[in-house]
Enzyme design. Sequence first.
Site, PDB file in Angstrom:
ATOM      1  N   ASP A 220      82.060  21.873  35.362  1.00 12.20           N
ATOM      2  CA  ASP A 220      83.400  21.385  35.044  1.00 12.20           C
ATOM      3  C   ASP A 220      83.303  19.893  34.779  1.00 12.20           C
ATOM      4  O   ASP A 220      82.985  19.112  35.664  1.00 12.20           O
ATOM      5  CB  ASP A 220      84.354  21.655  36.206  1.00 12.20           C
ATOM      6  CG  ASP A 220      85.761  21.181  35.884  1.00 12.20           C
ATOM      7  OD1 ASP A 220      86.359  21.714  34.943  1.00 12.20           O
ATOM      8  OD2 ASP A 220      86.238  20.248  36.558  1.00 12.20           O
TER       9      ASP A 220
ATOM     10  N   GLU B 153      83.294  24.362  29.452  1.00 12.71           N
ATOM     11  CA  GLU B 153      84.566  24.636  28.802  1.00 12.71           C
ATOM     12  C   GLU B 153      84.610  23.912  27.467  1.00 12.71           C
ATOM     13  O   GLU B 153      84.100  22.810  27.335  1.00 12.71           O
ATOM     14  CB  GLU B 153      85.711  24.168  29.695  1.00 12.71           C
ATOM     15  CG  GLU B 153      87.045  24.716  29.269  1.00 12.71           C
ATOM     16  CD  GLU B 153      88.149  24.336  30.249  1.00 12.71           C
ATOM     17  OE1 GLU B 153      89.194  25.001  30.230  1.00 12.71           O
ATOM     18  OE2 GLU B 153      87.970  23.370  31.005  1.00 12.71           O
TER      19      GLU B 153
ATOM     20  N   CYS C 192      95.492  28.245  47.062  1.00 15.74           N
ATOM     21  CA  CYS C 192      95.907  29.543  46.539  1.00 15.74           C
ATOM     22  C   CYS C 192      97.027  30.092  47.417  1.00 15.74           C
ATOM     23  O   CYS C 192      96.852  30.233  48.626  1.00 15.74           O
ATOM     24  CB  CYS C 192      94.735  30.513  46.514  1.00 15.74           C
ATOM     25  SG  CYS C 192      95.227  32.130  45.907  1.00 15.74           S
TER      26      CYS C 192
ATOM     27  N   CYS D 134      95.903  34.140  48.431  1.00 13.71           N
ATOM     28  CA  CYS D 134      94.898  34.475  49.446  1.00 13.71           C
ATOM     29  C   CYS D 134      94.622  33.331  50.408  1.00 13.71           C
ATOM     30  O   CYS D 134      93.824  33.464  51.330  1.00 13.71           O
ATOM     31  CB  CYS D 134      93.597  34.944  48.793  1.00 13.71           C
ATOM     32  SG  CYS D 134      92.676  33.614  47.999  1.00 13.71           S
TER      33      CYS D 134
ATOM     34  N   ASP E 276      88.058  20.788  41.085  1.00  9.69           N
ATOM     35  CA  ASP E 276      86.968  20.788  40.114  1.00  9.69           C
ATOM     36  C   ASP E 276      85.938  21.859  40.459  1.00  9.69           C
ATOM     37  O   ASP E 276      85.390  22.521  39.578  1.00  9.69           O
ATOM     38  CB  ASP E 276      86.288  19.419  40.055  1.00  9.69           C
ATOM     39  CG  ASP E 276      87.230  18.340  39.545  1.00  9.69           C
ATOM     40  OD1 ASP E 276      88.201  18.698  38.846  1.00  9.69           O
ATOM     41  OD2 ASP E 276      86.998  17.160  39.844  1.00  9.69           O
TER      42      ASP E 276
HETATM   43 ZN   LIG Z   1      93.319  33.375  45.830  1.00  8.87          ZN
END
Ligand SMILES: [Zn+2]
Length: 410
Positions: free
Chosen positions: A194, A278, A350, A353, A360
């Site tokens: 990244d 990317e 997140c 989860c 990064d």
């Molecule tokens: Zn997650």
Amino acid sequence: MSVIQRAYKTELDLNNEQITACRMHAGAARWAYSWGLARKQEAYRQTGRMPSAIDLHRELNALKKTDLPWMCEVSKCAPQEALRNLDTAFAHFFRRAALKQQGKLHGKVGYPTFKNSKRGLGSLRLTGSIVVFPDAIQLPRLGRLQLKERGYLQTSAKVLSATVIERAGRWYVSVLVEQEHHVPTNTGPVVGVDLGVKSLATLSDGTVEPNPRHLRSSLGKLKRLQHAVSHKQKGSGNRKKAVGSLATLHCRVANQRANTLHRFTSRLAKTKAVVVIEDLNVAGMLKNHHLAQAIGDVGLAEFRRQLTYKAAWYGCHLVVVSRWEPTSNACYECGWVNEQLTLADRTFYCQACGLALDRDLNAAINLAKLAGSSSESRNACGEESAGQGLAALVKLSSLKQEPNTDYASA
Ligand SMILES: [Zn+2]
């Protein structure tokens, strides 16, 4: 075993007589380039067609006898190769203009411009009988030129051409050779890279490549020297001196930048079997002034160019992932996408989860996971791929609201 073309660049150690000869050759190359450009423009206006480098060289040879006696003192290669460069410049211009028309290019189209010594003496390319010694190089017309570094140029390789370049008062030679190359079997790991601004890159295995920020650290000095140039009288000796110091510093920064990138890309290509990056829209990112300086300093386009050819040399498989693929804002564990993620968010949380990690690193792991699913690198420098939007990395809104993020202030 395959045959590859490779350039080796090293500094020359010239005496005054040789410097004069090199300056004359570079002058002839610049003159031929600018003359050729004017001739092409004139012919295009009159007939709608442009003469090729071969036509122009023939015309120049006729002109040489009557109007340009000084041109007889330089190798015929210098103007000839300059006219070839001009043809290449036009080929790139037409290619990029076509891309622009299709909406695939956002950067400059790059119409060829006239050359003059104020923008640097430039370079001259020579072909023909070139002999490499451990500590010198023998060139047509210029004779035997001493090298500063002994043993860097290989004496046995087949030489295709040599280019002599002036930069900030120093002279270099870049020798293009054809050599046998054995692509090794690369047994390294798969890694996602990244590219960032705060750090040069974050790898999916957790390593962070720091950004040395050469330009940033020299910025104060650059500004001072620029100021010095603008406050000296035009045409004066002092101004010339100031311009010289400024050019030296620019050259230094460029060398440092190139060195950092070369080390990093070599290490990646030599030690990793698959590298996933990317497809960033560099031209688009440079339009954002907050980021422009930092990104220009990192040299993302150059990173991609180097990695492309080195990957081919060292048996590394380079995978370029579309910028539309959610990498920065998706959780690598469960795939939940944070639509509101901005550049200021350094940590990825997140909400599905509960995962929390460096943004990064999350992006790098996402890239590594895309190793098998994406298309291969399509072009060397990424310019064709400049698309409509910015990469997920760059959310303009966040920068406008918070100019004091790491990107703008560091
Ligand atoms: Zn997650």
